[in-house]
Design an enzyme around this catalytic site. Structure first.
Site, PDB file in Angstrom:
ATOM      1  N   LYS A 172       0.849  -1.321  -0.355  1.00 53.22           N
ATOM      2  CA  LYS A 172      -0.068  -0.167  -0.194  1.00 53.22           C
ATOM      3  C   LYS A 172       1.360   1.279   0.156  1.00 53.22           C
ATOM      4  O   LYS A 172       1.649   1.207   0.916  1.00 53.22           O
ATOM      5  CB  LYS A 172      -1.094  -0.158   1.367  1.00 53.22           C
ATOM      6  CG  LYS A 172      -1.866   1.177   1.264  1.00 53.22           C
ATOM      7  CD  LYS A 172      -3.345   0.910   2.604  1.00 53.22           C
ATOM      8  CE  LYS A 172      -2.524   1.165   3.549  1.00 53.22           C
ATOM      9  NZ  LYS A 172      -3.142   1.726   4.591  1.00 53.22           N
ATOM     10  N   LYS A 210      -9.950  -0.550  11.427  1.00 57.04           N
ATOM     11  CA  LYS A 210      -9.057  -0.168  12.475  1.00 57.04           C
ATOM     12  C   LYS A 210      -9.348  -0.951  13.827  1.00 57.04           C
ATOM     13  O   LYS A 210     -10.043  -0.146  14.294  1.00 57.04           O
ATOM     14  CB  LYS A 210      -8.260   0.932  12.762  1.00 57.04           C
ATOM     15  CG  LYS A 210      -6.921   1.332  11.082  1.00 57.04           C
ATOM     16  CD  LYS A 210      -6.221   2.481  11.547  1.00 57.04           C
ATOM     17  CE  LYS A 210      -5.021   2.353  10.258  1.00 57.04           C
ATOM     18  NZ  LYS A 210      -6.486   3.076   9.077  1.00 57.04           N
TER      19      LYS A 210
END
Length: 1691
Positions: free
Chosen positions: A1165, A1274
C-alpha cells in the site's frame, strides 16, 4: 376580590398553633429517641381565602397559602404491582398500617400510595358498585374518552376512565374576574410536578354542605380523592391519598380514620360490576346536568384560569364531557351518562308492543342488554325482522350490518376476542345460518363466546318444501356449546321462557369452556311491526324485572381457590416439582386476556426461569424501558424457534420442568422441543378443559385461569433459577438475535422479515395487533425486534414497577383458517377499543374483501391499519416440502394460487385509504403516517415469492450457522474447566496498566513530515486484567492524536477502569462479541459503552478476551472460533500488506517497493496525496508498477486529502496500473459513490468507517455500491473487536474485502489483530466463499526499532505462499506468554491509596467531625474538592477522583449528616443542633479548605453544587474555579420558595419518622430520577443510602438546606469573578433549562456541557463524560484567563 375554600369530610376543633421562623427538630430514633417534630414553617399573612368543612357541623378556616402548602407536601410512594384490584387494596392497606404504626410528627402533610393493577380493574364498574346508601362523598366516574363520548359507549363496557371516592383535600373558590387575573389557588400551586390529580367543576358554586349547586361564572370546586382508580391505555393505577392539617382540617389519626371508612367501602364494593352498569346508568336520569368535569395536576395550576373557557383553550385534556358524580345523598351531577327520554319499558312490554313477535324479540334484546351484550351483528333478512327492529330500536345497543353473513359472524368473533364478552349475531333463516359455520368453528376451537340468534320458519314449515327453510336444529353440531330452540312466539307461553333461555344461553357461553351458543328463533307472520292483538297475561310475573335493570336470572359462579384445603393436596405435587426444578422453562402460549398477560409477566419476574414466548402471548412484542437488562431480570428466549433449527441445540436444551401458560403455540419447533425434553414435568395451564397435547406428553393439566395459577405460584413458591444455565441460554439467544437482526437490517431490498421487524417497532403501547394465518405471523414470531423502547413515559413505567410491558396480540388460531380475517380484526378493534394493526397475506386479504365494507361502519372504533404483504400468491407453501418436489406450474395454480388482483382498486371500491409500499423508506413513511392519522388505512407491501424464499433460506442458513458457532464456543469454554462445574462467570481480581515509550525508525504516516534526524517515538499503554485464579490477559491502548484521543485523556479513563473493574465478573458469553461486550460494559461497569475512547475499549476488550483465553488454556482465536479448521485447508497464516509513506521521488518509491518485494511481500500500500499535484502521485504509481511487475498487488491511500476533481484526475492517470483499490480518495463522504461511478476505480473505506460511533449498519447503508470493493478496519480506532465485527459482517455480506489494519500498535496489539484477522478470514470463507488470503494492514511493524516486549512476534516470508505472513497460532502463543519489557516502561499504575481522615470543625457553637477522602498529589498545593448531593457521601465521587488524581490532588468531603461525618454534641441535647443552612455548610467547607495550602477547584453535585456555587460567589478568595453538576442558584420567586420549604420540611419529617427505606421509595419516585432508576448501578447505590444512620441530622439538612430557604444567587451571578463550568445530563430537561438561564445571567463566560446518555445523577450515569468535562475545564481555565461561553454536547 378573590377567595377560595379548602374543606374536608370531618370536623375537628381548630388548634391554636405557634409558628416559628426557625426549624427545630427534636428526634428520637425508634425506641432510642423521642419522636421527632418539625414545627410549621410559614408565617401568617392577611387572609385571602378560607377553608370550610363539608359534612359535619362547624366550619374551619385555612389561609390560601397553607392550603397550597398542604398539597405541595405530597409524598408519593410506588408499591409493587399486583395481580388484582383486591390485592392492590390489600397492599395499600399494609402501607397505611405501616404508616399508622409510626405516625408522622408533622402538623400537616399528605401521603399518596399508588400501585399498578391489571386492566380488568374498571373505573366504571367500581363506580356502579357503590351502595345507594353510601355516606362517603364525593363518588365519581370520569371518562377518558375524547372522541364524542356517549351513553352507548358506556353500554359497550369498554370506556376507560377514573373512579374516585372520598375527599382527602377539597378546594373551593371564585374570582370576580373570571377571564383575567390568577386566583389565590393558582398563585400557590406552582411546585414541582407529581402525578397527583384534582377533580371537580368550574363555573359552579356549592353550599358548604354540598346540598345545592348553582351556576356562578368563575367559581370552582376541586377535590383530591382518598381512593382513586385511574385507567391508562393498558396500565391501571390504584391510588390512595391521606392528608391532614392540625390547625384547620384534622389530625393525622383522624385523617386515617376517615380514610379507613372510605377504604372499607372501597374494599367491600370491589366486585365485577359489569352487570350493574345498566342499572347504574338508568339512575343517572335523576341527576342534574353539567357540561363538564375538570381534571388538573394539583401542583401545576399556575398560570391556568379555573373556569371552563380557559381550561378548554389551554389544556383540552383537563376537560371531560362524560362523567357522573355523587356529591351528597341528595346531589348528583352527570353528563353523557344516560339517554334522554328513556323508553318506559313497563308500558312498552305490557301495552305498546304491536304483536307477540315484537314482544319476544324485544324481550330477547332487552335481556341481552341487561346481561351486558350490547353489540349486535345484524345480517339483512326478512324472517329476522322482529329481532333486527328490536335490536336497532334499543337505546343502548350498538348494531352493525353486513351483507355477507360469513364476514358478519367473524366480526362478532373478533368483537368477543377484544371485549371478552359475546357479540350477538342475528341472521335470517336458511343458508344465511350456514354461512356462520366457519366463524362458529373458530369460536368453538378458540374458546370464544358468541350468541347466535337464527331466525327460522316455524316447525310446521320445515321439511315441507317451504321457501328458505332448512332444518336448523343443532345446525352447528358439536361446535356449538349448547343449542336452544324457542317455540314460535305465542301469548300462550309465559314470556319468562324467553328471558330464562337467554340468561341460560349467555351463562353457558361465558362458562368454561367458553364458546358459541345457538338459539334458534322461529317466527310466524306478521314479521313487520304491524298490529296484531295478543294476550297481556303472558307478561305476568315480570313486575320485578320491569322495575329494575337486572337480568331475570342471575347465575352466581362458585369461586374456587388453590388455597382451599382439598385443592391444596392436589396442587402440592405441582408445587413440589416447581420448587425442585433445576432447569425450569416457562412457555407462554396464546394468551387472550390482558389480565393473564399481566399475570404471566409477574410470574416470569418471580420464577426467573428462561421464558419462551409465543407471538400471541402478548409478550413477544413487549416494550422495554431500559436499553440493557440486568442478569436478574426476565430472560425472554425470543430466538428459540431459530435456535431449535440447530440439532446440537435441540440435543442440549433439556428442561426438567416446563410450565406452559396458554395452550396454543404458533411455532412448531417449540412443541418439538417440549417433546424432546420428555421425560420431564410438563404442566399445562389454561382456563378451559380442552385437551392440547398432540404428543401425549403432558404430565399435569391445570384447569385454571393464568392469573389464579400465577398468584398461587408467586405466593407459594421460591423456585431455583440456575444462573449458569440462564447465562448459557442468554448468550445463545443474544447471538441468534444479533445474527438475524444484522441480516434483516443489512439487506438492501425490502424483505418480509424486515416488514415483520419494522411492524414490531411501529406498534405503540396501548395498541394491539391482529395476525393472519400465513407467513406474516410466522415471520413476526421469529424475527420481530426483541428490544423495542416503550412508548409509555418512563415515569409511568416506573410507577407500574415493570421494566417491560406487553402488547396485546391475537389471531384466529383455533382452526387457523384464512377466512374472515379482516372481519375478525375489525371486530377485535371494536371490542378492544384500541388502535389495531392487522398483518396478513394477500390471499387471506382477498378471501375476505367483503369485510372491508365493515370499515365504513366506524361505530365507536379507533382507526385501523391493515398491512397486506402481497407476494401475489400463497407464499407459505414455498416454505413447505411440497415446493421442493412439485412442478412450478402446479405450484402456481393449485398451491400459490398466483394472481394479479389490484388491492388498490378493491380499496377504492370500498372507500378505504390505500398506500403502496415497495421499499424500506416507503414502509417507514407509511407506518409513520398511518399510525398517526385518524382514518382506516390499507398498507400494501409489495413482495415476491421467489425472492422471499431465497432470503428466508439465507436467513435460516446464517442463523443456524451462528447458533451452532455460539453453542460450540460456550460449550467448549464451559467444558474446558472441569473443576468449574459449568461455571460461566469469573471474578476479576485487578486491572493494571503501564505506559510505554518505544523508538521508531520513522514517524508514523499519520504524523506531519519530519526530518530524518528527528527521532520518533510511539507511546501508549499496556493493560493487564487478572482473574481470581491468576489468569492474566493483556491489551494495548495506543491512541493517535489524529483520532481525537491523547495520552492524558486516555489515562484518566484507564485510571477509572482500574477502580471500577476490580471485583466484577466476566462471562463466557463475551467471545460471542455481538453485543455481549457492550452489554457487559453497561450492566457491570455501569458506563455507556460509547463513552469509552475507541482505543481504550479496544485494549480493554483484548485484555478481557485474552484473560478468558488464559483461563481456559487456549488462544484468543480459539475462543472467538474454537476448534475450527480453516475450510480451505490452509494453515492459520495471515498475509501482511507492506506500507510505503511516499514522500520521495517516483524512482525512490519504486526502489522501496522493489526492496519490499524482495523481502517477500506480495501486497503493497502506497500513501498518496502527500504532494501538491496528483500528477506526481500518478508518476509514482506508474513507476512502482513498472518496477514490481504485474504479479504484485498495489493499493493506494489518500487519507481523504484530495478534492473530488483531484481524485478523479488521479484515477484517470492510474487506470492502467491495476490498483486493487484506493482508500478514501475524496475529502467529502458524499462524493465517494460519485467517484466510483465516474472513474470505475475500486474504493476502500477507512476514515469513513472510523468516524462511525453508533448504528454502523445505518451509516454504511449508502455505501452498498459495488465500486466500493473493500473496508479497512482499525480495531483500535473503531472501538474494538465487537464494533469491528459488525462492520466486517456488513462488508462480507456484500462481497467486499475486509482488511484489518493496525494504527501503529506494538506487537502486543498486532498479536491480537492477527488472530482477529484470521477469525474474519475464516468467517468470509464460511459465509460467501470469499478469498481467505487477504493481505491485512500490519506492515506498520517495520516502523518499530524496539518493542514493548523482548519476545519477537513471528512475522516471516513464506515462499510457499509468496508472501510475508504472520501465523495466528504463533500470535496466540505470543499473547498468552506476553511480558512487558521494563526498559520501555515510562511508569506503571500504582495501587494509589485513598486516605480517610477526620477534620474537626466548630461552627455556631457546635462541633463537627468532618470525614474526608483524599487521593493524588499536587505540585503547587492546589486541589480539586468534590461535594456530594443529598443522601450521598464522599465515596460517590471516588471513581471520578481516581481518574483525575493522576494530575492533581483530589479531596471529597462527607457533608454533615452524610457518610462518616458526625455532630459532636457533648451534652447530648439533640434539640440544640445548629441550623444547617447553606451559610453553615459553607462555613464548615471553608474550615476544611483552610487545610489546603493552595487554591481549590470546587466540584459539586446537586446539593453540593449549590454549596459550591454559594461558596464561589460569596467567599471566592480560596476558589480558583467551580464546576456545578446538576445544580441551581436557587429560587427567586417568593411563592415558589414558600412551597419548596413546605415540601422539604414534610419530606424531612417523613425521613426521620418513617425511616430511610420508606423515604427512599418516595424520594426516587420523583420524575427527576427517571433515567437514574434504570441505571444498572441504581440498586447498588440505593442500598448504600440505606446505611444512613443519623436520620435526625440528615432530615435537618434536607429542611435547612431547602432551596426554599437558601438565599437566591441569581443576582450574585451577575457579579461573579470565579470561572464557572456547568455540567448537566442530556436527559435532565429541568436542569438543562436552569443551566441555560445561568449562562444567560452570568456576565462572564460560563461553559455548559451536556453529558450524553445521562440524567440528573450525571456523575453516576456517565462518569467518563463528567471526568472528561472536569479535566478539560481545569486544563483550559488554567491556560486561559477567560474561557469561552458555550453550550456543548459531549459525544
Amino acid at each position: 376580590m378573590e377567595s377560595f375554600t379548602l374543606y374536608a369530610q370531618f370536623s375537628v376543633p381548630a388548634i391554636a398553633h405557634q409558628f416559628h421562623n426557625k426549624t427545630i427538630i427534636t428526634v428520637t430514633k425508634r425506641a432510642q429517641f423521642s419522636r421527632p417534630r418539625f414545627m410549621s414553617f410559614s408565617c401568617r399573612q392577611n387572609p385571602i381565602s378560607k377553608a370550610v368543612r363539608s359534612s359535619m357541623g362547624k366550619d374551619a378556616v385555612l389561609e390560601g397559602e397553607e392550603a397550597a402548602l398542604l398539597v405541595n407536601t405530597c409524598i408519593t410512594r410506588n408499591l409493587p404491582p399486583v395481580l388484582s384490584l383486591e390485592h392492590g387494596l390489600e397492599r395499600v392497606k399494609e402501607a397505611v398500617e405501616e404508616l399508622k404504626s409510626n405516625p408522622p410528627p408533622s402538623s400537616s402533610g399528605m401521603y399518596r400510595f399508588q400501585v399498578a393493577v391489571p386492566p380488568s380493574a374498571k373505573a366504571l364498574n367500581w363506580y356502579c358498585c357503590q351502595p345507594e346508601a353510601s355516606d362517603i362523598f364525593p363518588l365519581f366516574f370520569l371518562s377518558n374518552e375524547k372522541d364524542s363520548p356517549s351513553f352507548k359507549s358506556l353500554s359497550l363496557g369498554r370506556t376507560r376512565g377514573v373512579f374516585g371516592m372520598g375527599s382527602a383535600v377539597n378546594f373551593k373558590g371564585s374570582s370576580s374576574d373570571a377571564s383575567g387575573e390568577l386566583n389565590s389557588l393558582q398563585r400557590f400551586l406552582q411546585a414541582e410536578s407529581t402525578s397527583s390529580k384534582a377533580y371537580g367543576f368550574t363555573d359552579v358554586e356549592f353550599d358548604p354542605k354540598l346540598t345545592t349547586m348553582k351556576h356562578r361564572r368563575g367559581s370552582f370546586h376541586l377535590f383530591i380523592p382518598q381512593i382513586e382508580l385511574d385507567e391508562f391505555d393498558d396500565i391501571t393505577f390504584l391510588i390512595a391519598t391521606i392528608a391532614w392539617d392540625d390547625s384547620s382540617l384534622c389530625s393525622f389519626s383522624e385523617a386515617v380514620q376517615t380514610f379507613e371508612r372510605t377504604f372499607d367501602q372501597a374494599r367491600y364494593s370491589c366486585v365485577d360490576g359489569s352487570e350493574l352498569i345498566q342499572s347504574a346508568l338508568l339512575k343517572s336520569n335523576n341527576t342534574e346536568e353539567h357540561k363538564q368535569m375538570v381534571r388538573v395536576n394539583s401542583l401545576l395550576l399556575e398560570g391556568k384560569q379555573l373556569d371552563a373557557r380557559s381550561l378548554e383553550m389551554r389544556d383540552a385534556s383537563s376537560c371531560c364531557s362524560q362523567f357522573s358524580a355523587r356529591l351528597s345523598q341528595t346531589l348528583s351531577i352527570a353528563n353523557n351518562m344516560h339517554q334522554k327520554d328513556e323508553i318506559n319499558l313497563a308500558k312498552y312490554f305490557t301495552q305498546d308492543c304491536p304483536n307477540v313477535n315484537a314482544l319476544w324479540a324485544s324481550l330477547i334484546v332487552e335481556e341481552c342488554v341487561r346481561l351486558g351484550l350490547t353489540y349486535f351483528c345484524v345480517a339483512p333478512g326478512s324472517r329476522s325482522s322482529p329481532l333486527t327492529v328490536a335490536a336497532a330500536s334499543h337505546p343502548r345497543t350498538t348494531c352493525i350490518a353486513c351483507i355477507d353473513e360469513r364476514s358478519l359472524a367473524f366480526h362478532a368473533l373478533g368483537y368477543a376476542k377484544g371485549s371478552q364478552k359475546p357479540a350477538v349475531v342475528i341472521t335470517s333463516s336458511g343458508t344465511a345460518v350456514s354461512n356462520l359455520f366457519p366463524a362458529v368453528v373458530e369460536a368453538s376451537q378458540n374458546f370464544v363466546p358468541m350468541l347466535v340468534l337464527s331466525a327460522d320458519r316455524p316447525p310446521d314449515l320445515v321439511d315441507v318444501g317451504a321457501n328458505q327453510a332448512i332444518n336448523q336444529i343443532n345446525h352447528f353440531g358439536i361446535f356449538a356449546r349448547h343449542f336452544f330452540s324457542l317455540p314460535p312466539p305465542t301469548d300462550e307461553v309465559s314470556a319468562r321462557l324467553v328471558l330464562t333461555t337467554i340468561d341460560s344461553a349467555v351463562f353457558k357461553a361465558m362458562s368454561s369452556p367458553n364458546g358459541p351458543i345457538h338459539v334458534n328463533c322461529p317466527f310466524r307472520e306478521p314479521l313487520a311491526n304491524s298490529t296484531k292483538k295478543w294476550n297481556r297475561s303472558c307478561v305476568s310475573g315480570l313486575d320485578v324485572w320491569l322495575s329494575n335493570a337486572k337480568p331475570f336470572t342471575s347465575y352466581v359462579p362458585l369461586q374456587s381457590s388453590f388455597e382451599n384445603g382439598d385443592l391444596q393436596g392436589q396442587i402440592a405435587e405441582v408445587l413440589k416439582l416447581v420448587q425442585g426444578a433445576k432447569h425450569g422453562v416457562l412457555v407462554l402460549g396464546s394468551i387472550h386476556k390482558e389480565d393473564d398477560m399481566w399475570a404471566a409477566l409477574l410470574l416470569a419476574k418471580h420464577l426467573l426461569w428462561p421464558v419462551v414466548v409465543d407471538i400471541q402471548s402478548g409478550l413477544r412484542l413487549r416494550k422495554y424501558l431500559s436499553s440493557f437488562l440486568d442478569e436478574k431480570d426476565i430472560l425472554f428466549v425470543d430466538q428459540i424457534d431459530q435456535l431449535l433449527m440447530s440439532e446440537s441445540f435441540r440435543s442440549w436444551m433439556k428442561a426438567d420442568v416446563i410450565i406452559q401458560m396458554g395452550s396454543r403455540i404458533t411455532g412448531r419447533r417449540i412443541a418439538q422441543m417440549i417433546d424432546q425434553c420428555t421425560p420431564c414435568t410438563y404442566i399445562m395451564v389454561d382456563d378451559h378443559p380442552g385437551r392440547h397435547d398432540p404428543s401425549n406428553i403432558m404430565s399435569h393439566r391445570i384447569h385454571s385461569s393464568i392469573t389464579k395459577f400465577s398468584e398461587f405460584l408467586i405466593k407459594s413458591s421460591s423456585p431455583y433459577a440456575c444462573k449458569n444455565w440462564r447465562e448459557f441460554i442468554r448468550g445463545l439467544d443474544m447471538m441468534a438475535a444479533w445474527e438475524s437482526s444484522f441480516l434483516i437490517s443489512s439487506e438492501q431490498s425490502l424483505t418480509e422479515p424486515y416488514v415483520a421487524r419494522k411492524l414490531s417497532e411501529a406498534i405503540r403501547c396501548g395498541s394491539a395487533v391482529f395476525f393472519g394465518n400465513s407467513m406474516p405471523v410466522r415471520d413476526s414470531d421469529m424475527y420481530a425486534n426483541n428490544w423495542v423502547p416503550s412508548t409509555h413515559s418512563a415515569s409511568l413505567m416506573h410507577s407500574a414497577g415493570l421494566l417491560c410491558h406487553y402488547v396485546q396480540v391475537t389471531g384466529n388460531r383455533g382452526a387457523s383458517g384464512i377466512d374472515g380475517l379482516i372481519s375478525t380484526a375489525i371486530g377485535f378493534a371494536a371490542g378492544s377499543n384500541k388502535r389495531v394493526l392487522m398483518v396478513l397475506g394477500d390471499v387471506s386479504f382477498l378471501h375476505d374483501t367483503n369485510g372491508l365494507s365493515l370499515l365504513s361502519q366506524r361505530t365507536r372504533r379507533k382507526p385501523m391499519v391493515i398491512v397486506v404483504v402481497n407476494n401475489h400468491g400463497g407464499a407459505i407453501f414455498s416454505q413447505l416440502p411440497v415446493a421442493n418436489i412439485t412442478d412450478r406450474s402446479i405450484l402456481d395454480k393449485f398451491f400459490y394460487t398466483t394472481h394479479n388482483v389490484s388491492i388498490r382498486n378493491l380499496c377504492e371500491a370500498h372507500g378505504v385509504k390505500h398506500i403502496h409500499v415497495q421499499s424500506k423508506n416507503d414502509l417507514h413513511d407509511a407506518l409513520f403516517a398511518s399510525q398517526r392519522e385518524d382514518v382506516d388505512c390499507v398498507v400494501e407491501v409489495e413482495s415476491g415469492i421467489d425472492t422471499n424464499v431465497e432470503f428466508h433460506s439465507d436467513l435460516r442458513s446464517f442463523t443456524l450457522q451462528a447458533s451452532n458457532n455460539a453453542l460450540t464456543i460456550l460449550s467448549k469454554l464451559t467444558a474446558s474447566n472441569p473443576t468449574s462445574q459449568g461455571e460461566m462467570h469469573y471474578e476479576i481480581r485487578k486491572m493494571e496498566y503501564s505506559q510505554y515509550r518505544v523508538r521508531l525508525n520513522a514517524a508514523p504516516t499519520s504524523a506531519s513530515r519530519r526530518s530524518n534526524d528527528t527521532p520518533s517515538f510511539r507511546e501508549g499503554f499496556v493493560i493487564s486484567v487478572s482473574l481470581e485464579d491468576g489468569s492474566i490477559g493483556h491489551g494495548e491502548v495506543a491512541p493517535l492524536e489524529i483520532h481525537d484521543e491523547n495520552l492524558r485523556d486516555v489515562e484518566e479513563q484507564l485510571r477509572f477502569l482500574v477502580h471500577a473493574i476490580e471485583g466484577t465478573k466476566i462471562s463466557n458469553i463475551l467471545p460471542l462479541l455481538n453485543g455481549s461486550i457492550s452489554s457487559w460494559i453497561w450492566s457491570v461497569l455501569g458506563i455507556p459503552p460509547n463513552s469509552l475512547f475507541p482505543s481504550v475499549r479496544c485494549g480493554l476488550e483484548t485484555a478481557l478476551l485474552s484473560a478468558l483465553a488464559s483461563k481456559h488454556g487456549t488462544s484468543l482465536l480459539n475462543i472467538l472460533s474454537p476448534g475450527k479448521e480453516d475450510p480451505s485447508g490452509t494453515s492459520n497464516a495471515v498475509q501482511i500488506c507492506a506500507l510505503i509513506d511516499s514522500y520521495g521521488s517516483p524512482a525512490e518509491t519504486a526502489f522501496l517497493a522493489s526492496t519490499l518485494v524482495a523481502e517477500g511481500f506480495n501486497t503493497i500500500k502506497i500513501k498518496v496525496a502527500r504532494r501538491d499535484n496528483p500528477e506526481e502521485d500518478i508518476a509514482v504509481i506508474k513507476e512502482v508498477r513498472k518496477s514490481v511487475g504485474d504479479g504484485i498487488v498495489l493499493r493506494a491511500d489518500s487519507n481523504r486529502k484530495w478534492t473530488y476533481h483531484e481524485a478523479v484526475k488521479f484515477a484517470d492517470g492510474v487506470k492502467d496500473c491495476r490498483l486493487q483499490y484506493i482508500e478514501e480518495p475524496v475529502k467529502m463522504e458524499d462524493d465517494i459513490v460519485k467517484f466510483c461511478l465516474e472513474t470505475g476505480l475500486p474504493v476502500a473505506l477507512d476514515e469513513t468507517v472510523n468516524s462511525i460511533r453508533e448504528n454502523p449498519l445505518q451509516a454504511l447503508e449508502k455505501y452498498n455500491h459495488s465500486g466500493i470493493a473493500a473496508v479497512v478496519i482499525k480495531p483500535g480506532v473503531v472501538g474494538g473487536f465487537e464494533n469491528a465485527t459488525i462492520i466486517a459482517r456488513w462488508a462480507q455480506q456484500r462481497g467486499k474485502m475486509t482488511v484489518i489494519s493496525a494504527a501503529f500498535e506494538s506487537t502486543l496489539g498486532l498479536s491480537a489483530y492477527i488472530q482477529f484477522a484470521r477469525f474474519l478470514d475464516m468467517q468470509s470463507v464460511e459465509m460467501q466463499n470469499l478469498e481467505s488470503n487477504v493481505a491485512h494492514g500490519f506492515g506498520t511493524y517495520k516502523w518499530f526499532d524496539e518493542q514493548t516486549t523482548n519476545e519477537p512476534l513471528n512475522i516471516r516470508n513464506n515462499p510457499a505462499h509468496s508472501s510475508v505472513e504472520a501465523d495466528a497460532t504463533d500470535a496466540g502463543n505470543f499473547l498468552q506468554k506476553y511480558r512487558v519489557n521494563p526498559d520501555v516502561v515510562v511508569r506503571a499504575s500504582a495501587d494509589e491509596q485513598v486516605n480517610e481522615y477526620q477534620v474537626p470543625v466548630d461552627v455556631e457553637g457546635a462541633s463537627f467531625s468532618i470525614n474526608v477522602l483524599e487521593t493524588g498529589e499536587s505540585l503547587d498545593g492546589s486541589a480539586v474538592v468534590f461535594l456530594h448531593g443529598f443522601l450521598g457521601n464522599s465515596r460517590d465521587w471516588l471513581p471520578v477522583m481516581k481518574a483525575v488524581s493522576g494530575s492533581t490532588r483530589c479531596i471529597a468531603v462527607d457533608l454533615p449528616g452524610h457518610g462518616q461525618s458526625t455532630l459532636r454534641n457533648q451534652n447530648g441535647n439533640v434539640s440544640e443542633q445548629p441550623n444547617l443552612k447553606i451559610e453553615t455548610m459553607t462555613d464548615i467547607l471553608r474550615q476544611v479548605l483552610n487545610n489546603i495550602p493552595g487554591k481549590v477547584t470546587l466540584v459539586g453535585y446537586s446539593m453540593g453544587a449549590r454549596i459550591a456555587l454559594y461558596t464561589s460567589l460569596k467567599h471566592g478568595d480560596k476558589i480558583e474555579r467551580a464546576v456545578i453538576v446538576s445544580g441551581s442558584p436557587g429560587l427567586a420567586d417568593e411563592n415558589a420558595r414558600t412551597l419548596r420549604r413546605a415540601k422539604d420540611d414534610f419530606r424531612a419529617n417523613a425521613l426521620v419518622s418513617n425511616g430511610i427505606e420508606f423515604f427512599l421509595d418516595a424520594w426516587y419516585a420523583d420524575e427527576l430520577w427517571t433515567s437514574f432508576r434504570i441505571h444498572p448501578r441504581f440498586k447498588q447505590i440505593a442500598s448504600t443510602r440505606l446505611r444512613s444512620t443519623d436520620l435526625c441530622t440528615l432530615g435537618k439538612v434536607l429542611s435547612d438546606m431547602s432551596v426554599g430557604r437558601q438565599p437566591s444567587l441569581w443576582e450574585d451571578l451577575k457579579h461573579r469573578k470565579v470561572p464557572l463550568h456547568i455540567i448537566v445530563g442530556e436527559k435532565d430537561s429541568k436542569f438543562k433549562a436552569i443551566a441555560r438561564e445561568i449562562q444567560a445571567a452570568a456576565p462572564a463566560p460560563a461553559a455548559v456541557v451536556e453529558i450524553p446518555a445521562a440524567g440528573h445523577a450525571v456523575h453516576v450515569e456517565n462518569p467518563l463524560g463528567v471526568i472528561s468535562a472536569v479535566s478539560q475545564f481545569i486544563r483550559t481555565s488554567s491556560s486561559s484567563s477567560s474561557p469561552s461561553s458555550s453550550f456543548v454536547s459531549l459525544t
